[in-house]
Design an enzyme around this catalytic site. Sequence first.
Site, PDB file in Angstrom:
ATOM      1  N   PRO A 188       0.848  -1.380   0.154  1.00  0.00           N
ATOM      2  CA  PRO A 188      -0.022   0.037   0.176  1.00  0.00           C
ATOM      3  C   PRO A 188       0.609   1.398   0.076  1.00  0.00           C
ATOM      4  O   PRO A 188       1.994   1.369   0.594  1.00  0.00           O
ATOM      5  CB  PRO A 188      -0.881  -0.221   1.093  1.00  0.00           C
ATOM      6  CG  PRO A 188      -0.825  -1.190   1.395  1.00  0.00           C
ATOM      7  CD  PRO A 188       0.079  -2.277   0.546  1.00  0.00           C
ATOM      8  N   GLU A 189       0.576   2.282  -1.240  1.00  0.00           N
ATOM      9  CA  GLU A 189       1.210   3.746  -0.937  1.00  0.00           C
ATOM     10  C   GLU A 189       0.348   4.621  -0.597  1.00  0.00           C
ATOM     11  O   GLU A 189      -1.029   4.334  -0.630  1.00  0.00           O
ATOM     12  CB  GLU A 189       2.113   3.386  -2.035  1.00  0.00           C
ATOM     13  CG  GLU A 189       3.263   2.394  -2.109  1.00  0.00           C
ATOM     14  CD  GLU A 189       4.377   2.461  -3.757  1.00  0.00           C
ATOM     15  OE1 GLU A 189       4.679   3.857  -4.157  1.00  0.00           O
ATOM     16  OE2 GLU A 189       5.328   1.503  -4.128  1.00  0.00           O
ATOM     17  N   ARG A 208      16.905  -1.955  -2.913  1.00  0.00           N
ATOM     18  CA  ARG A 208      15.020  -2.117  -3.592  1.00  0.00           C
ATOM     19  C   ARG A 208      15.013  -2.738  -5.096  1.00  0.00           C
ATOM     20  O   ARG A 208      15.811  -2.035  -5.841  1.00  0.00           O
ATOM     21  CB  ARG A 208      14.353  -1.071  -3.074  1.00  0.00           C
ATOM     22  CG  ARG A 208      14.044  -0.768  -2.202  1.00  0.00           C
ATOM     23  CD  ARG A 208      13.837  -1.378  -1.139  1.00  0.00           C
ATOM     24  NE  ARG A 208      13.366  -1.436   0.138  1.00  0.00           N
ATOM     25  CZ  ARG A 208      14.503  -2.259   1.395  1.00  0.00           C
ATOM     26  NH1 ARG A 208      15.124  -3.002   0.952  1.00  0.00           N
ATOM     27  NH2 ARG A 208      14.103  -1.634   2.724  1.00  0.00           N
TER      28      ARG A 208
END
Length: 245
Positions: free
Chosen positions: A2-3, A233
């Site tokens: 969730p962003e 990342r």
Amino acid sequence: MPELPEVETIKRQLARKIIGKKLNKQKITNVRRRGKLLIVDFNNNSSLIFHLKLTGQLLFDGKPSSLTRKVFYFEDGSLLVFNDARKFGWWKIVKNSRAIEKQFGPEALAVKLPAFRNILSRRPNAKIKPLLMDQKFIAGIGNIYSCEILYAAKIHPLRLTRTLNDKETKQIFQNIKKILKAAIEHQGSSVEYYIDACGKKGNFVKHHQVYQKEGQRCRRCGTIIKRIKVGSRSTYFCPHCQSIC
DNA sequence: CAATCGTCCTGCGGGC
DNA sequence: TGCCCGCAGGACGATT
């Protein structure tokens, strides 16, 4: 994960459903989003704050399961289920949310171009991609949308901010707005565990151009999409459209 | 101080 | 088939 668009989707749904209800004798006056935080305000100025991190789910009138870490019961009998497979997420009740909120930079959808330029100029040696994900500088953008924004803006994720000219900075700025708004319109991206407050998946994954597209062809130029590690990342980009120089 | 790196956690996929 | 290992990632704390 969730962003901003996913939390915004949940926020809009919960606002419709729980404003006016009572929890622990306190009346809910508002449901807000700050960056990736979901904030439920009460009439005594206290707030219930959630961070869903990677695998958090908030389900209104959901059925508790093995993933459920907390159930909030409203006084009218309805409930809110907080699930989190990986246990990185958290919730807490604070007397006043201001101290937490002020640690964040401007909202990604609210920041103006001069302020955005100012933010970048304060960190001349920062790589653009990790900086877009730094919540202290701009709030709401994570790994998926930073990749998609930089692809749309045709900027290599490793570019240092001091190397960006005015036109390139403006491209990034405009695509922050464009990509995040489009993602909200499609109820967010369902990668991994994300579902909205009604248990539905978001539809934006089919609009992703680079995220998790390693080995596939760029839809603009046909070049094979690459994956590299930036600050540990996974970072996806088109080596042709997003050339380093 | 700014930038980077390790850490938390668990489900899943690859390899044998 | 089943087991084991490694990977995924937001943000905080430690380190350089």
